[in-house]
Design a protein around this motif. Sequence first.
Motif, mmCIF file in Angstrom:
data_model
loop_
_atom_site.group_PDB
_atom_site.id
_atom_site.type_symbol
_atom_site.label_atom_id
_atom_site.label_comp_id
_atom_site.label_asym_id
_atom_site.label_seq_id
_atom_site.Cartn_x
_atom_site.Cartn_y
_atom_site.Cartn_z
ATOM 1 N N ILE A 295 1.237 -1.208 0.091
ATOM 2 C CA ILE A 295 -0.245 0.391 0.350
ATOM 3 C C ILE A 295 1.112 1.389 0.133
ATOM 4 O O ILE A 295 2.084 1.515 0.681
ATOM 5 C CB ILE A 295 -1.149 0.258 1.142
ATOM 6 N N GLU A 296 0.833 2.389 -0.908
ATOM 7 C CA GLU A 296 1.479 3.296 -0.679
ATOM 8 C C GLU A 296 0.850 4.697 -1.820
ATOM 9 O O GLU A 296 -0.505 3.911 -2.332
ATOM 10 C CB GLU A 296 2.732 2.976 -1.326
ATOM 11 N N PRO A 297 1.330 6.135 -1.486
ATOM 12 C CA PRO A 297 -0.014 6.589 -2.617
ATOM 13 C C PRO A 297 0.707 6.468 -4.004
ATOM 14 O O PRO A 297 1.317 6.165 -4.402
ATOM 15 C CB PRO A 297 1.007 8.329 -2.188
ATOM 16 N N ALA A 298 -0.637 6.515 -4.821
ATOM 17 C CA ALA A 298 -1.092 6.155 -6.286
ATOM 18 C C ALA A 298 0.490 7.396 -6.547
ATOM 19 O O ALA A 298 0.371 8.002 -6.772
ATOM 20 C CB ALA A 298 -2.240 6.647 -6.621
ATOM 21 N N LYS A 299 1.113 6.163 -7.925
ATOM 22 C CA LYS A 299 1.851 7.424 -8.433
ATOM 23 C C LYS A 299 1.647 8.357 -9.176
ATOM 24 O O LYS A 299 2.357 9.922 -9.418
ATOM 25 C CB LYS A 299 3.078 6.303 -9.335
#
Length: 341
Positions: A295-299
């Motif tokens: 899970i991570e901020p959308a590039k």
Amino acid sequence: MEILMSNWTDVQSLPKSYVFPPDRRPGENVFPVCKNVPVIDLEKAEGLDRVETIQQILNASQEFGFFQVINHGVSESLMDDTMSVFKEFYGMPAEYKAGFYSNDINKSCRIYSSTLNYNAEEVHYWRDNFTHRCHPIEDHIQHWPERPARYREIVGIYSVEVRKFLLRILNLISEGLGVEPGYFDGDISKTQLLSVNHHIPCPDPSLTLGMPEHCDPNLISMLQQCSVPGLQVFLEGKWMGVEPLPNAFLVIPGLQLKVISNGIFTSPIHRVVTSSDEARTTIGSFLIPSHDILIEPAKSLLDAGHPPDYKAFTYKEFFSTFTAKNCDAEVALEFFKNKPK
């Protein structure tokens, strides 16, 4: 005393183990009702008003952290039948429900009371919860109750339709944020949990709570309320009631969407208060990432002026931190925040 309160009869006074300390009680105040809860007409997303409808969803997710949806594609009759089946289940004999009782969070289908740590709690919450996994149906339906007789048929259809609905909402969100089509398909929305809360009438609602203050740690949540109010959200520094809208679903973007949107979305603190007059049964459905997905901020939302607010993590790492921090969303998120350079 019997743990499951759905087995209790003729409750005249509040047991001491359900009386909260004075600073945590809802009290006898009449809480204001949030009058401007956004209402999204999902039918409009399939026509000329698609762009406007998507913007309404984004605005609601940013400003409120929740919204109600009408014309969502799940029939009124199916909603009514499903609610009826769950009420029948809670009315089943104690010995039948005891076969599903468990505090093991990994069990596919279980009923429990209060929270996950009933035996360790100093104070209990005024609720029973019945929860089970739903997707894919063929992997889980054999663990579901065989009684009431219609359970597996009705709840199976409902689970599939609700999942379609939530994926429609997620696809509209991905379109609005400008992330690639299908971003929320697959492992990021792999697990589906159905969670049914049941609150019997409470002798003194001012002294106890039906559910604790919390944010949803998952990807996205949906709630089918009943006609008995109880849900409250913390807005503008105060608790406000969210009145049930007939045949609507309440949607709450979870903490994972807050991270993926790089902090654009919010996820509200909410709780449940009790009623002295009527029992209250609500149906929740949650989409949850698989444990090992990143899970991570959308590039596509990042550039030189918008660096990532959060480090990448697995959902397993996040949920472990969330529970270890007493389910405090801000404390858990802070652990994964990128520090300013």
